[in-house]
Enzyme design. Structure first.
Site, PDB file in Angstrom:
ATOM      1  N   HIS A  31     -10.255  -1.394  -5.621  1.00 29.90           N
ATOM      2  CA  HIS A  31     -11.225  -0.916  -4.622  1.00 29.90           C
ATOM      3  C   HIS A  31     -11.222   0.603  -4.463  1.00 29.90           C
ATOM      4  CE1 HIS A  31      -7.377  -0.958  -2.698  1.00 29.90           C
ATOM      5  NE2 HIS A  31      -7.855  -0.261  -1.692  1.00 29.90           N
ATOM      6  N   ASP A  32     -10.329   1.284  -5.162  1.00 31.83           N
ATOM      7  CA  ASP A  32     -10.235   2.746  -5.025  1.00 31.83           C
ATOM      8  C   ASP A  32     -10.810   3.495  -6.220  1.00 31.83           C
ATOM      9  OD1 ASP A  32      -8.944   2.649  -2.574  1.00 31.83           O
ATOM     10  OD2 ASP A  32      -6.948   2.546  -3.494  1.00 31.83           O
ATOM     11  N   ASP A  43       0.821  -1.202   0.000  1.00 34.20           N
ATOM     12  CA  ASP A  43       0.000   0.000   0.000  1.00 34.20           C
ATOM     13  C   ASP A  43       0.866   1.267   0.000  1.00 34.20           C
ATOM     14  OD1 ASP A  43      -2.852   0.976   0.490  1.00 34.20           O
ATOM     15  OD2 ASP A  43      -1.804   1.960   2.135  1.00 34.20           O
ATOM     16  N   GLU A 100       1.916  -0.338  -4.829  1.00 31.38           N
ATOM     17  CA  GLU A 100       0.983   0.690  -5.279  1.00 31.38           C
ATOM     18  C   GLU A 100       1.808   1.963  -5.430  1.00 31.38           C
ATOM     19  OE1 GLU A 100      -3.142   2.958  -4.008  1.00 31.38           O
ATOM     20  OE2 GLU A 100      -1.642   2.463  -2.521  1.00 31.38           O
TER      21      GLU A 100
HETATM   22  C1  GLC Z   1      -4.163   3.036  -0.714  1.00 29.94           C
HETATM   23  C2  GLC Z   1      -5.356   2.136  -0.621  1.00 29.94           C
HETATM   24  C3  GLC Z   1      -6.536   2.954  -0.201  1.00 29.94           C
HETATM   25  C4  GLC Z   1      -6.247   3.549   1.141  1.00 29.94           C
HETATM   26  C5  GLC Z   1      -4.925   4.329   1.144  1.00 29.94           C
HETATM   27  C6  GLC Z   1      -4.462   4.607   2.536  1.00 29.94           C
HETATM   28  O1  GLC Z   1      -4.297   3.996  -1.698  1.00 29.94           O
HETATM   29  O2  GLC Z   1      -5.561   1.479  -1.829  1.00 29.94           O
HETATM   30  O3  GLC Z   1      -7.715   2.201  -0.173  1.00 29.94           O
HETATM   31  O4  GLC Z   1      -7.287   4.401   1.518  1.00 29.94           O
HETATM   32  O5  GLC Z   1      -3.904   3.614   0.521  1.00 29.94           O
HETATM   33  O6  GLC Z   1      -4.036   3.441   3.166  1.00 29.94           O
END
Ligand code: GLC
Ligand code: CA
Length: 552
Positions: free
Chosen positions: A319-320, A202, A249
């Site tokens: 999911h985002d 993440d 990510e």
């Molecule tokens: C990433 C996740 C997201 C989350 C963020 C903070 O972007 O994919 O869902 O809100 O990190 O952890």
């Protein structure tokens, strides 16, 4: 140690809260995931990635972790986790966890200690700074938090600010502290020893902060000064010791840096998620097709051209983001062919492919009322605009959320046409999309022409031609075409031609003559298609096909 098995893999992302509820409390859980292991086996994926299932007060649905070695109460127990892990492994499906270590929850024991006093042994686990201004009550810099407001929160007890790039309940860890780095390695080893097969990391590009926070630019949190050192160290102490898949990510990454940090042998990341394609264009304005296909495929083609030494991850949904389908097809009769066309365009690109739950059913965005939003990002926005911008602001915010809210991807999985889409026997934690009577797994499993069956077939074809899919070069066909996403994969004499119309009208595609010469086999199609490609292909609305072509 690394066999790089992931180069052949298709990974399915599960958002546990919305996948399947086994005990009727309205919230998806680990026993629910286990119950659906056979469904995923039928689909034919190689691995699953679970969004966080660790202990968490759920400010950001588990992306705020209060104990990395325990399971969220609502999801079950560690015994449930172990059973689920076994169930996947016994079916030949690997399991990736979500590694959220840029920040913890403010309810994590480390942070509870850290905020107690300036000389607490855990003080330096987080990023504390004196404020600025005459009374030291102004934040150290002007950085903004991802979910609204300043990225700094003043803490009365010790009279300092702490940094939080996300919500104020998600304080950022201080990776410059070697104890923090060792803790993270220990956590990874804990899960790897249990047998998990890797991590989706993440916001991992944010972990190394610029040295002088009083004067730093927020852009500089992306792959900060010590990023490589810290990632290499984590690999040495943990991730690189196992046969893992490590996907980062990578918000804010650019192409040259992406090549650098995914380079094989560097032991940083095996692959990363960039956001260029999902950020281009609007998502869905009144259900109208609204993404510029030429831009979309141009971006994807550029990322297909990673150097030989790097590897990529391809995906359309997570999911985002809102669902991908409404970007290209309005609701109605074209939903099914368009979903198949998108599937073919995704699954035959070079790279490890990631699917998000429900994508294989052609799930769509949801119609929400203000009170339906559950995501912290959506709720904060609605709260803030009402406070600062009145009714007009609220109107604009709602319009924005209809297109971009993360909630769209998080509605419960649509299993069948019974109450609540068969997701729960209780009251679902968030709204179920009303279209579940038409779009659901039970119906699609039975229907040979369903989106699900197309995904299943496409995954089987992908596996059969995996050499080509893994190692073939990629080049766009008819690159200027605004309605059709077509490309060819080439490995020696062997080729795959993939032609996917995303147009609601009949369209044409210009195929280079040499592709029409060899011996062609039609492997996959969503409507009547010729057995061999032709130089001017006529395509029905949203038609797609994949041909295997061998030089004569
Ligand atoms: C990433 C996740 C997201 C989350 C963020 C903070 O972007 O994919 O869902 O809100 O990190 O952890
Ligand atoms: Ca439950």
């Amino acid at each position: 140690m690394k066999t790089r098995w992931y180069k052949d893999a298709v990974v399915y992302q599960i958002y546990p809260r919305s996948f399947f509820d086994a005990n009727g409390d309205g919230i998806g859980d680990l026993p629910g995931i286990l119950e659906k292991a056979d469904y995923l086996k039928t689909l034919g994926v190689d691995a699953v990635w679970l969004s966080p299932c660790y202990k968490s007060p759920n400010d950001d649905n588990g992306y705020d972790i209060s104990d990395y070695r325990d399971i969220m109460d609502e999801f079950g127990t560690m015994a449930d986790f172990d059973k689920m892990l076994d169930a996947f492994h016994s079916r030949g499906i690997r399991v990736l966890m979500d590694l959220v270590v840029n920040h913890t929850s403010d309810e994590h024991a480390w942070f509870k200690e850290s905020r107690k006093s300036r000389d607490n042994p855990y003080r330096d686990y987080y990023i504390w700074r004196d404020g600025t201004g005459p009374d030291k009550k102004r934040p150290p810099n002007g950085w903004r938090a991802c979910f609204g407001g300043s990225a700094w929160e003043y803490d009365e007890t010790t009279g300092q600010f702490y940094l939080h790039l996300f919500s104020k309940k998600q304080p950022d860890l201080n990776w410059d502290n070697q104890k923090v780095r060792q803790e993270v390695a220990d956590i990874c080893n804990f899960w790897l020893q249990k047998g998990v097969d890797g991590f989706r990391c993440d916001v991992i590009t944010y972990i190394s902060k610029p040295a002088d926070l009083y004067h730093a630019n927020q852009r500089d949190v992306v792959v900060g000064p010590n990023w490589k050192t810290y990632m290499r160290e984590l690999s040495e102490r943990s991730l690189g010791r196992y046969d893992t898949l490590i996907v980062g990510e990578a918000a804010g990454i650019d192409f040259p840096r992406a090549c650098e940090i995914t380079k094989e042998g560097e032991d940083l990341l095996d692959m990363l998620f960039h956001f260029e394609h999902v950020e281009v264009g609007t998502v869905c304005a009144k259900n109208q097709k609204s993404t510029d296909l030429r831009k979309w495929k141009g971006i994807l083609a550029r990322w297909q051209a990673l150097p030989e030494t790097s590897w990529g991850a391809v995906y359309y949904e997570n999911h985002d983001r809102p669902r991908s389908l409404p970007r290209f097809a309005p609701a109605g009769p074209l939903r099914v062919p368009a979903a198949k066309s998108l599937a073919a365009s995704l699954l035959f690109q070079k790279g490890t492919a990631f699917l998000y739950q429900g994508e294989e059913l052609g799930m769509t965005n949801c119609v929400f009322r203000r009170a339906d939003y559950r995501d912290i990002q959506s709720r904060n926005l609605l709260r803030d605009v009402r406070r600062y911008a009145g009714p007009l602001g609220a109107y604009i915010a709602e319009r924005h959320l209809r297109r971009y809210a993360r909630d769209h991807a998080r509605t419960p999985m649509q299993w069948d046409d019974t109450a609540n889409a068969g997701f729960t026997t209780g009251t679902p934690w968030m709204k179920v999309n009303e279209n579940y009577r038409e779009i659901n797994a039970r119906q699609e499993l039975d229907d040979p022409d369903s989106v699900f069956r197309f995904y299943k077939d496409a995954l089987a074809v992908r596996r059969r031609y995996i050499d080509l899919v893994r190692d073939g070069t990629f080049s766009l066909v008819d690159a200027a075409n605004r309605e059709v996403f077509a490309f060819v994969r080439t490995l020696g004499e062997k080729r795959l031609l993939v032609v996917c119309s995303l147009s609601p009208k009949p369209a044409g595609c210009a195929v280079p003559a040499d592709l029409c010469k060899g011996k062609a086999t039609l492997l996959l199609q969503n409507t009547e298609m010729p057995a061999a490609p032709r130089e001017t292909l006529r395509l029905a609305p949203c038609a797609c096909a994949v041909w295997y072509i061998e030089a004569e």
